[in-house]
Design a protein around this motif. Sequence first.
Motif, PDB file in Angstrom:
ATOM      1  N   UNK A 361       9.312  50.923 -46.535  1.00 55.36           N
ATOM      2  CA  UNK A 361       8.886  49.576 -46.919  1.00 55.36           C
ATOM      3  C   UNK A 361       9.425  48.550 -45.921  1.00 55.36           C
ATOM      4  N   UNK A 362       8.538  47.699 -45.447  1.00 59.21           N
ATOM      5  CA  UNK A 362       8.894  46.662 -44.486  1.00 59.21           C
ATOM      6  C   UNK A 362       8.318  45.336 -44.975  1.00 59.21           C
ATOM      7  N   UNK A 363       9.150  44.295 -45.012  1.00 65.08           N
ATOM      8  CA  UNK A 363       8.693  42.961 -45.420  1.00 65.08           C
ATOM      9  C   UNK A 363       8.562  42.072 -44.193  1.00 65.08           C
ATOM     10  N   UNK A 364       7.557  41.202 -44.197  1.00 62.39           N
ATOM     11  CA  UNK A 364       7.336  40.278 -43.082  1.00 62.39           C
ATOM     12  C   UNK A 364       7.117  38.869 -43.617  1.00 62.39           C
ATOM     13  N   UNK A 365       7.446  37.875 -42.778  1.00 61.80           N
ATOM     14  CA  UNK A 365       7.223  36.480 -43.148  1.00 61.80           C
ATOM     15  C   UNK A 365       6.617  35.730 -41.987  1.00 61.80           C
ATOM     16  N   UNK A 366       5.611  34.880 -42.263  1.00 64.24           N
ATOM     17  CA  UNK A 366       4.839  34.247 -41.193  1.00 64.24           C
ATOM     18  C   UNK A 366       4.892  32.731 -41.243  1.00 64.24           C
ATOM     19  N   UNK A 367       4.332  32.117 -40.211  1.00 67.01           N
ATOM     20  CA  UNK A 367       4.365  30.668 -40.045  1.00 67.01           C
ATOM     21  C   UNK A 367       3.511  29.937 -41.075  1.00 67.01           C
ATOM     22  N   UNK A 368       2.496  30.606 -41.630  1.00 66.44           N
ATOM     23  CA  UNK A 368       1.618  29.951 -42.601  1.00 66.44           C
ATOM     24  C   UNK A 368       2.187  29.974 -44.017  1.00 66.44           C
ATOM     25  N   UNK A 369       3.412  30.482 -44.186  1.00 68.19           N
ATOM     26  CA  UNK A 369       4.053  30.503 -45.500  1.00 68.19           C
ATOM     27  C   UNK A 369       3.837  31.784 -46.268  1.00 68.19           C
ATOM     28  N   UNK A 370       3.055  32.706 -45.728  1.00 70.45           N
ATOM     29  CA  UNK A 370       2.817  33.963 -46.434  1.00 70.45           C
ATOM     30  C   UNK A 370       3.892  34.983 -46.076  1.00 70.45           C
ATOM     31  N   UNK A 371       4.356  35.710 -47.094  1.00 70.41           N
ATOM     32  CA  UNK A 371       5.217  36.858 -46.825  1.00 70.41           C
ATOM     33  C   UNK A 371       4.609  38.066 -47.524  1.00 70.41           C
ATOM     34  N   UNK A 372       4.835  39.229 -46.948  1.00 73.65           N
ATOM     35  CA  UNK A 372       4.127  40.421 -47.426  1.00 73.65           C
ATOM     36  C   UNK A 372       5.027  41.646 -47.346  1.00 73.65           C
ATOM     37  N   UNK A 373       4.661  42.666 -48.108  1.00 74.71           N
ATOM     38  CA  UNK A 373       5.354  43.954 -48.114  1.00 74.71           C
ATOM     39  C   UNK A 373       4.368  45.016 -47.654  1.00 74.71           C
TER      40      UNK A 373
END
Length: 493
Positions: A361-373
């Motif tokens: 499992x890897x989580x990411x966070x982006x400039x548009x405010x979205x974060x995802x798994x």
Amino acid sequence: MAKRPAVEEQEQEAFKNGDRPMDIDQDEAGDFEDEFEDEFESEDEIFEAGVDGRPDEEREAEERENGMDIDPGTFIPGRNKLSPGETLNPDLSTYDLLHTLEAPWPCLSCDIIPDSLGSDRKTYPATVYSVAGTQAARGRDKENQLLVMKMSSLSRMEKDDEEEEDDSDDEASDPILETKSIPLTSCTNRIRAHQTPQSTSAKPPTTLTAAMTESGQVFIHDVTPHLTAFDTPGTSISFAQNKPIYTIRAHGSNEGYALDWSPLIPEGKLLTGDSAGNIFATTRSQDGGFVTDTTPYTSHQGSVEELQWSPNEKNTFASASSDGTVKIWDVRSKSRKAALSVQVSKTDVNVLSWSHQTPHLLASGADDGEWAVWDLRQWKQSTSNPMDGDFKPSPLASYTFHKEQITSVEWHPTDDSIVLVCAGDSTLTLWDLAVELDDEESRDTAGVQDVPPQLLFVHYMEQIKEAHWHPQIPGTIMATGGSGFGVFKTISV
């Protein structure tokens, strides 16, 4: 959270200029008044009328019809904006621990240092060792510092239902911040610590820090003497002990934001990434020296924003970039190209976190405010070209609660369903990915607009940038930002 008047305009201006913020007195809590006092004359009338004066059947029917509506005037941090002259005051009843500490300049990155005080600590007052790097105002670069800190006497929040004698020692203690500073000539964009265990238990572990600076250089310091000085009275730090033991210059003048120590190589192996898309590996040898590879890892078309070693594969790491991709690498590859690339956002991908409990499992966070798994088991290449842009797996979960850039994301160290997220809206949110609503619960929460049921807690901290879970004090978080440092633990985790 309640609203209260903000600081004076001149104090706000001073803060913008990089000066230390002034202390603000908290409002005193008012007395609680029972608005239903004497409304009913007997217990029989109460049970007959229901909790709000109406029969239970009538009230429950209305609740089913309307769902759980939120008052339009309810302030939700991260989703609403403060009006001029307002700031937020925390609801202290929701915290087990809550302390704020100031720094001479804002620190946009910090890291927690493991200590010898024991694991799974649940007693108070608490003690936290940490490091951070400052961001002094333009023209005052020579005032920058690497801060080695000991925060002690961090008391637990007073609880109304606790006996006085149980908390007497805790109530008497005031938080203490001790610092040892190492002069730097450039702002620190990112700092990470690494401990190398000694061959004998008689010696403390060697603690190294790597500070990626605005100048493009990466300074590695041995801060073991600084940490020892906190607990050994009379210990002094020499000029030589403040000097870096190694400086990485491979990035030239390219500024960088990404670095990570391998958790699986005790001697120390460091990855550093820069704005030109280059990633360099630096290895520490058994004799204590360092070697930086002259050939970088290159595949990104934009700035490398984040690097994360795999928690269980010592030859594997992940990177995130302003080109919107996350790439998986094998350090044994002679080509120095990514083994796998996935376009996870149309905007910059700022941060990553690899789950230590469930390594796929890897989580990411982006400039548009979205974060995802993401489930890395699904990242299987369907073509022979690992850079094929058609390869776009779906995340296991994604959230757009935050409307500004994600600046930090980190899995809970022992619970792979809990994640903390920091964003440019000055909030730190805690998420419980295990939450699933059944049909009845979904109906009851129908009135909660744009608030996912997995959202567990919202902590407000002005200009928050980065946060970490303490590995030895369950549920405790250290955060840093423009307003200083925060150490807290909620009753939710």
